[in-house]
Design an enzyme around this catalytic site. Structure first.
Site, PDB file in Angstrom:
ATOM      1  N   ASN A 140      -7.802 -41.445 -11.772  1.00 34.18           N
ATOM      2  CA  ASN A 140      -7.964 -41.937 -10.402  1.00 34.18           C
ATOM      3  C   ASN A 140      -9.110 -42.916 -10.308  1.00 34.18           C
ATOM      4  O   ASN A 140     -10.111 -42.810 -11.008  1.00 34.18           O
ATOM      5  CB  ASN A 140      -8.142 -40.766  -9.425  1.00 34.18           C
ATOM      6  N   TYR A 142      -9.887 -43.872  -6.830  1.00 37.71           N
ATOM      7  CA  TYR A 142      -9.826 -43.906  -5.367  1.00 37.71           C
ATOM      8  C   TYR A 142     -10.951 -44.772  -4.800  1.00 37.71           C
ATOM      9  O   TYR A 142     -10.770 -45.475  -3.824  1.00 37.71           O
ATOM     10  CB  TYR A 142      -9.981 -42.492  -4.802  1.00 37.71           C
ATOM     11  N   GLY A 143     -12.123 -44.678  -5.408  1.00 36.64           N
ATOM     12  CA  GLY A 143     -13.260 -45.455  -4.895  1.00 36.64           C
ATOM     13  C   GLY A 143     -13.861 -44.832  -3.643  1.00 36.64           C
ATOM     14  O   GLY A 143     -14.445 -45.511  -2.807  1.00 36.64           O
ATOM     15  N   ASN A 171     -19.869 -32.387  -0.948  1.00 35.82           N
ATOM     16  CA  ASN A 171     -20.223 -33.348  -1.992  1.00 35.82           C
ATOM     17  C   ASN A 171     -20.582 -34.677  -1.330  1.00 35.82           C
ATOM     18  O   ASN A 171     -19.775 -35.262  -0.606  1.00 35.82           O
ATOM     19  CB  ASN A 171     -19.016 -33.489  -2.936  1.00 35.82           C
ATOM     20  N   VAL A 203     -24.807 -37.521 -10.060  1.00 33.26           N
ATOM     21  CA  VAL A 203     -25.518 -38.368 -11.031  1.00 33.26           C
ATOM     22  C   VAL A 203     -24.492 -38.658 -12.104  1.00 33.26           C
ATOM     23  O   VAL A 203     -24.748 -38.635 -13.287  1.00 33.26           O
ATOM     24  CB  VAL A 203     -26.726 -37.663 -11.671  1.00 33.26           C
ATOM     25  N   SER A 205     -22.485 -41.215 -12.657  1.00 32.33           N
ATOM     26  CA  SER A 205     -22.094 -42.488 -13.211  1.00 32.33           C
ATOM     27  C   SER A 205     -22.294 -42.502 -14.714  1.00 32.33           C
ATOM     28  O   SER A 205     -23.385 -42.284 -15.214  1.00 32.33           O
ATOM     29  CB  SER A 205     -22.875 -43.628 -12.610  1.00 32.33           C
ATOM     30  N   ASN A 207     -22.315 -44.915 -16.250  1.00 36.57           N
ATOM     31  CA  ASN A 207     -22.976 -46.184 -16.543  1.00 36.57           C
ATOM     32  C   ASN A 207     -24.454 -46.177 -16.196  1.00 36.57           C
ATOM     33  O   ASN A 207     -25.112 -47.190 -16.284  1.00 36.57           O
ATOM     34  CB  ASN A 207     -22.299 -47.323 -15.783  1.00 36.57           C
ATOM     35  N   THR A 208     -24.948 -45.025 -15.736  1.00 35.76           N
ATOM     36  CA  THR A 208     -26.371 -44.955 -15.435  1.00 35.76           C
ATOM     37  C   THR A 208     -27.104 -45.481 -16.652  1.00 35.76           C
ATOM     38  O   THR A 208     -27.078 -44.859 -17.706  1.00 35.76           O
ATOM     39  CB  THR A 208     -26.824 -43.511 -15.160  1.00 35.76           C
ATOM     40  N   LYS A 243     -23.976 -33.146  -9.856  1.00 41.48           N
ATOM     41  CA  LYS A 243     -22.726 -33.215 -10.604  1.00 41.48           C
ATOM     42  C   LYS A 243     -22.865 -34.257 -11.703  1.00 41.48           C
ATOM     43  O   LYS A 243     -23.292 -35.374 -11.460  1.00 41.48           O
ATOM     44  CB  LYS A 243     -21.569 -33.579  -9.663  1.00 41.48           C
ATOM     45  N   ASN A 274     -17.679 -34.053 -13.909  1.00 44.71           N
ATOM     46  CA  ASN A 274     -16.845 -35.060 -13.262  1.00 44.71           C
ATOM     47  C   ASN A 274     -15.764 -35.520 -14.259  1.00 44.71           C
ATOM     48  O   ASN A 274     -15.692 -35.030 -15.388  1.00 44.71           O
ATOM     49  CB  ASN A 274     -17.776 -36.227 -12.867  1.00 44.71           C
TER      50      ASN A 274
HETATM   51  C1  FMN Z   1      -7.649 -37.672  -7.504  1.00 45.15           C
HETATM   52  C2  FMN Z   1      -9.049 -37.175  -7.775  1.00 45.15           C
HETATM   53  C3  FMN Z   1     -10.081 -37.500  -6.886  1.00 45.15           C
HETATM   54  C4  FMN Z   1     -11.380 -37.051  -7.125  1.00 45.15           C
HETATM   55  N1  FMN Z   1     -12.369 -37.366  -6.230  1.00 45.15           N
HETATM   56  C5  FMN Z   1     -13.629 -36.885  -6.429  1.00 45.15           C
HETATM   57  C6  FMN Z   1     -14.669 -37.153  -5.485  1.00 45.15           C
HETATM   58  O1  FMN Z   1     -14.451 -37.771  -4.443  1.00 45.15           O
HETATM   59  N2  FMN Z   1     -15.910 -36.672  -5.761  1.00 45.15           N
HETATM   60  C7  FMN Z   1     -16.192 -35.952  -6.882  1.00 45.15           C
HETATM   61  O2  FMN Z   1     -17.331 -35.520  -7.065  1.00 45.15           O
HETATM   62  N3  FMN Z   1     -15.216 -35.660  -7.776  1.00 45.15           N
HETATM   63  C8  FMN Z   1     -13.960 -36.119  -7.578  1.00 45.15           C
HETATM   64  N4  FMN Z   1     -12.972 -35.819  -8.500  1.00 45.15           N
HETATM   65  C9  FMN Z   1     -13.324 -35.056  -9.722  1.00 45.15           C
HETATM   66  C10 FMN Z   1     -12.995 -33.567  -9.593  1.00 45.15           C
HETATM   67  O3  FMN Z   1     -13.799 -32.966  -8.596  1.00 45.15           O
HETATM   68  C11 FMN Z   1     -13.218 -32.832 -10.935  1.00 45.15           C
HETATM   69  O4  FMN Z   1     -14.580 -32.951 -11.288  1.00 45.15           O
HETATM   70  C12 FMN Z   1     -12.368 -33.405 -12.061  1.00 45.15           C
HETATM   71  O5  FMN Z   1     -11.089 -33.772 -11.584  1.00 45.15           O
HETATM   72  C13 FMN Z   1     -12.193 -32.423 -13.219  1.00 45.15           C
HETATM   73  O6  FMN Z   1     -11.462 -31.266 -12.841  1.00 45.15           O
HETATM   74  P1  FMN Z   1      -9.875 -31.063 -13.142  1.00 45.15           P
HETATM   75  O7  FMN Z   1      -9.650 -31.424 -14.563  1.00 45.15           O
HETATM   76  O8  FMN Z   1      -9.594 -29.634 -12.808  1.00 45.15           O
HETATM   77  O9  FMN Z   1      -9.167 -31.989 -12.214  1.00 45.15           O
HETATM   78  C14 FMN Z   1     -11.659 -36.260  -8.273  1.00 45.15           C
HETATM   79  C15 FMN Z   1     -10.614 -35.933  -9.150  1.00 45.15           C
HETATM   80  C16 FMN Z   1      -9.325 -36.379  -8.925  1.00 45.15           C
HETATM   81  C17 FMN Z   1      -8.230 -36.008  -9.889  1.00 45.15           C
HETATM   82  C1  NAG Z   2     -17.302 -39.616 -11.247  1.00 50.67           C
HETATM   83  O1  NAG Z   2     -16.821 -40.397 -12.308  1.00 50.67           O
HETATM   84  C2  NAG Z   2     -16.203 -41.603 -11.919  1.00 50.67           C
HETATM   85  C3  NAG Z   2     -15.692 -42.312 -13.170  1.00 50.67           C
HETATM   86  O2  NAG Z   2     -15.161 -41.423 -14.070  1.00 50.67           O
HETATM   87  C4  NAG Z   2     -17.211 -42.460 -11.152  1.00 50.67           C
HETATM   88  O3  NAG Z   2     -16.580 -43.624 -10.658  1.00 50.67           O
HETATM   89  C5  NAG Z   2     -17.781 -41.667  -9.969  1.00 50.67           C
HETATM   90  O4  NAG Z   2     -18.783 -42.407  -9.328  1.00 50.67           O
HETATM   91  C6  NAG Z   2     -18.346 -40.361 -10.447  1.00 50.67           C
HETATM   92  N1  NAG Z   2     -18.922 -39.592  -9.365  1.00 50.67           N
HETATM   93  C7  NAG Z   2     -18.285 -38.906  -8.444  1.00 50.67           C
HETATM   94  C8  NAG Z   2     -19.076 -38.217  -7.398  1.00 50.67           C
HETATM   95  O5  NAG Z   2     -17.094 -38.801  -8.426  1.00 50.67           O
HETATM   96  C1  NAG Z   3     -22.191 -41.845  -8.122  1.00 49.52           C
HETATM   97  O1  NAG Z   3     -23.336 -42.458  -8.689  1.00 49.52           O
HETATM   98  C2  NAG Z   3     -23.150 -43.717  -9.254  1.00 49.52           C
HETATM   99  C3  NAG Z   3     -24.480 -44.280  -9.690  1.00 49.52           C
HETATM  100  O2  NAG Z   3     -25.324 -43.301 -10.175  1.00 49.52           O
HETATM  101  C4  NAG Z   3     -22.508 -44.681  -8.288  1.00 49.52           C
HETATM  102  O3  NAG Z   3     -22.143 -45.855  -8.989  1.00 49.52           O
HETATM  103  C5  NAG Z   3     -21.269 -44.055  -7.657  1.00 49.52           C
HETATM  104  O4  NAG Z   3     -20.783 -44.919  -6.643  1.00 49.52           O
HETATM  105  C6  NAG Z   3     -21.626 -42.723  -7.048  1.00 49.52           C
HETATM  106  N1  NAG Z   3     -20.500 -42.145  -6.389  1.00 49.52           N
HETATM  107  C7  NAG Z   3     -20.557 -41.746  -5.135  1.00 49.52           C
HETATM  108  C8  NAG Z   3     -19.347 -41.144  -4.545  1.00 49.52           C
HETATM  109  O5  NAG Z   3     -21.554 -41.862  -4.455  1.00 49.52           O
END
Ligand code: FMN
Ligand code: NAG
Ligand code: NAG
Ligand code: NAG
Ligand code: NAG
Ligand code: NAG
Ligand code: NAG
Length: 387
Positions: A140, A142-143, A171, A203, A205, A207-208, A243, A274
């Site tokens: 995903n 989604y952004g 979150n 935390v 990313s 790419n941090t 996270k 993540n």
């Molecule tokens: C479609 C989708 C959207 C997600 N959106 C977020 C999000 O908004 N914030 C976040 O911290 N993790 C997000 N995650 C990551 C999940 O919370 C989880 O860390 C990751 O999917 C690993 O668990 P799984 O293998 O059981 O799916 C997303 C995962 C999926 C599949």
């Molecule tokens: C989780 O990982 C994705 C890339 O795998 C990243 O874009 C995102 O910012 C990370 N953090 C969260 C809260 O999902």
């Molecule tokens: C998670 O953190 C990274 C940078 O550390 C950032 O690029 C990304 O957008 C963050 N994700 C969210 C949902 O804030």
């Protein structure tokens, strides 16, 4: 027609000819029926459409309520709270806090909503979710589309008095265009601190850039201190969790472990992990693995379990861990628990197997505990950290 009625008929239309059988088994929450009939039909929908349908079904509580009563052996004390069972729904499923009660109905012990950003944002262009069916995985990007702090807060502020007796995590994210991430998180802590059982900061990313340098360790510390201070200024002081991405190198893991154990800005827990930006060579579906985004599900399972073990060791088990990544069976959950996770979360396996997976994991976990002679989850936590 009310929204709930419309949705019920939409579900029945989606199920088409199966509806008679569905009429019986859907409500019985039959696991094989879901795997063999309902989920494949739902998979005809584009991934994002199916996700939205599932959220709507939870929102209007169309899914049948789990009849499984959590046994005492599954209850977990964590953050000075009692989780009736250790299986939670991970962030990203209910981004906007619409489906908390419905998710509780499915048997989850805790629900994490979000990521929520200060102001609403649309996320990336579609398509932005891809199923890798053969791999039991999802990619995903989604952004972080979401309704923003105010709307989500309004939905959940009274959740505890409206019958939700589970644990609620929020979150927190930062807006895409925000130039001051700390400020976005500070706003989130202030807004949701009073209503959440725990808060999550990302935390993640991958790419941090170079945590390694003293300077970025210093900026991590600054970030945590600012956030912990904000939390401490609240009347209710919810635990603050970080996270982490599985893509952190071992050196980076060490750095994070070092910084979060500093007494002045100690965080209360870690969520591991993540999604990953890696594409393991084991992936079968070659056409979609090229898609940009975070990979979740089965291919993430081992990587995430090993990272849980790493962080449990590096923190000398002083920081509680929520384990997530590729869990689809009781055994999967158990391995993360033995590697150091106090509770776990799922997301992708729910996409593939549907609601009955929650009770399935719980039942399997109960018999695994019994087999190994553990009376509770707490006894099993971390028993394999040094293996
Ligand atoms: C479609 C989708 C959207 C997600 N959106 C977020 C999000 O908004 N914030 C976040 O911290 N993790 C997000 N995650 C990551 C999940 O919370 C989880 O860390 C990751 O999917 C690993 O668990 P799984 O293998 O059981 O799916 C997303 C995962 C999926 C599949
Ligand atoms: C989780 O990982 C994705 C890339 O795998 C990243 O874009 C995102 O910012 C990370 N953090 C969260 C809260 O999902
Ligand atoms: C998670 O953190 C990274 C940078 O550390 C950032 O690029 C990304 O957008 C963050 N994700 C969210 C949902 O804030
Ligand atoms: C634990 O929770 C109880 C009530 O549930 C509360 O009275 C107590 O202050 C809490 N302890 C801590 C350390 O937060
Ligand atoms: C995101 O929220 C912050 C508030 O902290 C704001 O400064 C920023 O402009 C917002 N982003 C957008 C796209 O509005
Ligand atoms: C891979 O994924 C795509 C899109 O979801 C799907 O059409 C295709 O059948 C899958 N399988 C293979 C082997 O490419
Ligand atoms: C994957 O991406 C590469 C380059 O990025 C491209 O050449 C290739 O055609 C893509 N493969 C598939 C199956 O889409």
């Amino acid at each position: 027609m009310s929204a709930a009625k419309k949705l019920k008929s939409l579900v029945l239309v989606t199920l088409g000819g199966y509806s008679t059988y569905a009429g019986i088994s859907f409500w019985r929450n039959d696991e094989k029926f879901y795997r063999s009939f309902i989920m494949p039909v739902i998979h005809f929908l584009p991934a994002e459409g199916a996700h939205n349908l599932a959220v709507m079904c939870s929102k209007y509580r169309i899914f049948p309520t789990s009849l499984y009563k959590d046994p005492e052996s599954l209850s977990v004390r964590l953050f000075n709270k009692t989780f009736s069972n250790p299986i939670g729904i991970a962030a990203g499923f209910d981004k906007n806090g619409e489906a908390v009660l419905g998710l509780k109905d499915l048997g989850f012990g805790f629900v994490e909503i979000g990521s929520v950003t200060p102001v609403p944002q649309p996320g990336n262009e579609k398509p932005r979710v891809f199923r890798l069916l053969e791999d039991k995985a999802v990619i995903n990007r989604y952004g972080f589309n979401n309704d923003g702090h105010d709307a989500v807060y309004e939905r959940i502020k009274n959740i505890k008095s409206s019958g939700f007796d589970g644990i609620l995590g929020v979150n927190l994210g930062k807006n895409k265009t925000s130039t001051d991430a700390i400020n976005d998180y500070v706003q989130g802590i202030k807004k949701f601190g009073p209503v959440a059982d725990y808060l999550v900061i990302n935390v993640s990313s991958p790419n941090t850039p170079g945590l390694r340098s003293l300077q970025s360790k210093e900026s991590l510390r600054e970030l945590f201190c600012a956030l912990v201070e904000t939390r401490n200024s609240l009347e209710e002081k919810p635990p603050l969790l970080l996270k982490l991405a599985p893509d952190l190198s071992f050196q980076e893991r060490k750095d994070v472990a070092e910084v979060i154990q500093k007494p002045e800005c100690k965080v209360d827990g870690l969520i591991i992990s993540n999604t990953t930006i890696e594409r393991p060579s084991s992936l079968i579906n070659v056409s979609d693995k090229n898609e940009t985004g975070g990979l979740s599900g089965e291919p993430l399972k081992q990587v995430s379990t090993e990272m849980i073990r790493d962080m449990a060791r590096l923190t000398h088990r002083s920081v509680p861990i929520i384990g997530v990544g590729g869990i689809s069976t009781g055994q999967d959950a158990y391995e993360k628990i033995k590697a150091g996770a106090s509770v776990v979360q799922i997301y992708t396996s729910l996409v593939y197997e549907g609601p009955p997976i929650v009770d399935k994991i719980k039942k399997e976990l109960v018999s695994l505990l019994k087999k190994d002679g553990f009376k509770s989850i707490n006894e099993a936590v971390g028993t394999n950290v040094f293996k």
